[in-house]
Motif scaffolding. Sequence first.
Motif, PDB file in Angstrom:
ATOM      1  N   GLU A 142      -0.202  37.905  -1.921  1.00 19.73           N
ATOM      2  CA  GLU A 142      -0.893  36.463  -1.936  1.00 19.73           C
ATOM      3  C   GLU A 142      -2.957  36.832  -1.304  1.00 19.73           C
ATOM      4  N   LEU A 143      -3.517  36.505  -1.133  1.00 20.52           N
ATOM      5  CA  LEU A 143      -4.140  36.400  -0.909  1.00 20.52           C
ATOM      6  C   LEU A 143      -3.865  36.150   0.846  1.00 20.52           C
ATOM      7  N   ASP A 144      -3.674  35.416   1.272  1.00 19.63           N
ATOM      8  CA  ASP A 144      -3.328  34.680   2.506  1.00 19.63           C
ATOM      9  C   ASP A 144      -2.709  36.447   3.218  1.00 19.63           C
ATOM     10  N   GLU A 145      -2.029  36.739   2.520  1.00 20.50           N
ATOM     11  CA  GLU A 145      -0.667  37.509   3.272  1.00 20.50           C
ATOM     12  C   GLU A 145      -1.953  38.997   3.021  1.00 20.50           C
ATOM     13  N   ALA A 196      -6.598  36.738  13.441  1.00 20.55           N
ATOM     14  CA  ALA A 196      -6.068  35.102  13.471  1.00 20.55           C
ATOM     15  C   ALA A 196      -7.331  34.532  12.778  1.00 20.55           C
ATOM     16  N   GLU A 197      -8.309  34.580  13.571  1.00 24.14           N
ATOM     17  CA  GLU A 197      -9.663  33.440  13.243  1.00 24.14           C
ATOM     18  C   GLU A 197     -10.231  34.239  12.530  1.00 24.14           C
ATOM     19  N   ALA A 198     -10.221  35.763  12.194  1.00 24.87           N
ATOM     20  CA  ALA A 198     -11.501  36.692  10.982  1.00 24.87           C
ATOM     21  C   ALA A 198     -10.270  36.087   9.765  1.00 24.87           C
ATOM     22  N   ALA A 199      -9.649  36.072  10.006  1.00 24.54           N
ATOM     23  CA  ALA A 199      -8.829  36.466   8.449  1.00 24.54           C
ATOM     24  C   ALA A 199      -9.117  35.124   7.921  1.00 24.54           C
ATOM     25  N   ALA A 200      -9.258  33.888   8.614  1.00 30.62           N
ATOM     26  CA  ALA A 200      -9.232  32.252   8.532  1.00 30.62           C
ATOM     27  C   ALA A 200     -10.704  32.438   8.207  1.00 30.62           C
ATOM     28  N   VAL A 229      -5.109  39.189   3.101  1.00 33.38           N
ATOM     29  CA  VAL A 229      -6.358  39.951   3.910  1.00 33.38           C
ATOM     30  C   VAL A 229      -5.763  39.330   5.781  1.00 33.38           C
ATOM     31  N   ALA A 230      -4.581  38.942   5.904  1.00 31.46           N
ATOM     32  CA  ALA A 230      -4.330  38.647   7.478  1.00 31.46           C
ATOM     33  C   ALA A 230      -3.680  40.065   7.554  1.00 31.46           C
ATOM     34  N   ALA A 231      -3.091  40.288   6.657  1.00 29.45           N
ATOM     35  CA  ALA A 231      -1.911  42.223   7.141  1.00 29.45           C
ATOM     36  C   ALA A 231      -3.402  42.599   7.532  1.00 29.45           C
ATOM     37  N   PHE A 232      -4.606  43.028   6.276  1.00 28.89           N
ATOM     38  CA  PHE A 232      -5.612  43.627   6.679  1.00 28.89           C
ATOM     39  C   PHE A 232      -6.349  43.819   8.070  1.00 28.89           C
ATOM     40  N   THR A 233      -6.785  42.607   8.825  1.00 28.42           N
ATOM     41  CA  THR A 233      -6.952  41.957   9.866  1.00 28.42           C
ATOM     42  C   THR A 233      -6.167  41.919  11.022  1.00 28.42           C
ATOM     43  N   ARG A 234      -5.288  41.942  11.333  1.00 27.56           N
ATOM     44  CA  ARG A 234      -4.023  43.124  11.500  1.00 27.56           C
ATOM     45  C   ARG A 234      -4.144  44.276  12.128  1.00 27.56           C
ATOM     46  N   ALA A 235      -3.889  44.743  10.819  1.00 26.90           N
ATOM     47  CA  ALA A 235      -4.475  46.071  10.812  1.00 26.90           C
ATOM     48  C   ALA A 235      -5.368  46.432  11.533  1.00 26.90           C
ATOM     49  N   LEU A 236      -6.330  45.974  11.464  1.00 26.75           N
ATOM     50  CA  LEU A 236      -7.404  46.541  12.080  1.00 26.75           C
ATOM     51  C   LEU A 236      -7.388  46.294  13.419  1.00 26.75           C
ATOM     52  N   ALA A 237      -7.218  44.914  13.597  1.00 24.04           N
ATOM     53  CA  ALA A 237      -7.180  44.929  15.385  1.00 24.04           C
ATOM     54  C   ALA A 237      -6.307  45.379  15.782  1.00 24.04           C
ATOM     55  N   ARG A 238      -4.784  45.296  15.515  1.00 26.33           N
ATOM     56  CA  ARG A 238      -3.798  46.502  16.605  1.00 26.33           C
ATOM     57  C   ARG A 238      -4.526  48.288  16.851  1.00 26.33           C
ATOM     58  N   THR A 239      -4.639  48.688  15.737  1.00 22.69           N
ATOM     59  CA  THR A 239      -5.735  50.137  15.854  1.00 22.69           C
ATOM     60  C   THR A 239      -6.667  49.861  17.339  1.00 22.69           C
ATOM     61  N   PHE A 240      -7.751  49.552  16.822  1.00 22.82           N
ATOM     62  CA  PHE A 240      -8.803  48.533  17.863  1.00 22.82           C
ATOM     63  C   PHE A 240      -8.644  48.741  19.170  1.00 22.82           C
TER      64      PHE A 240
END
Length: 216
Positions: free
Chosen positions: A92-95, A193-197, A97-108
């Motif tokens: 699902e699009l929401d999931e 969360a804000e980047a995904a939104a 996009v959110a998973a993508f941004t969270r994974a990037l943010a976590r590693t950084f």
Amino acid sequence: MSQPSAEPGFRPPQQARSRESLQKVLAAAEQVLAGGIEEFTVGAVAERAGLSVGAIYRRFAGKDQLLYAVKDQLLGELEAAVGEALSASAAELDEVVAAFTRALARTFAEHDRIFPELLDAQRADGRDRGLAALAAIQRVFVDAVGPCLAEVRREDREEAVRMAARTIIGACVHRAATCRFWSDGRSWSAWAAEAAAMALAYLRSPGEPRPPDRVG
């Protein structure tokens, strides 16, 4: 944890004990680099790792190659984190996009003290490795969004998805490079969360037809 890519002069370990020793060196290198690029020397890394300088030079040709190895390992972790997160997300699009941004943010977030130093110190080969990683991450995101394209309202859906990916990635790299000196007052999770939104708002807006590209 991924093994650094081969580079001229680098001698990848073949035995488990040697691989453990390499990870010890790379962990020490990251700790030293967190103090600033001016502090980063083979001697400082050897001291932090509890090894002789000669032991470092038996594996790396010098400081530049050691820096490359640190960056290569970090980028490998980033690629793996994004791939795993998108594989585990619902289609699902929401999931996605959110998973993508969270994974990037976590590693950084886990390596935020060394990103500015790596970006400042990178050579041409380091830039090429970084660009290859970013292209790979974008491809994984575009593939993951594929089944969700019906939810994208913009006229050129696939191009819009690539634009969203590049914007999220670019914003993440920029934030990592500047957050120590120019804080936005947010945690990495709040930023994600804000980047995904914002990306979802863009993808779900009708948009206007894109003007033709002009040269000159």
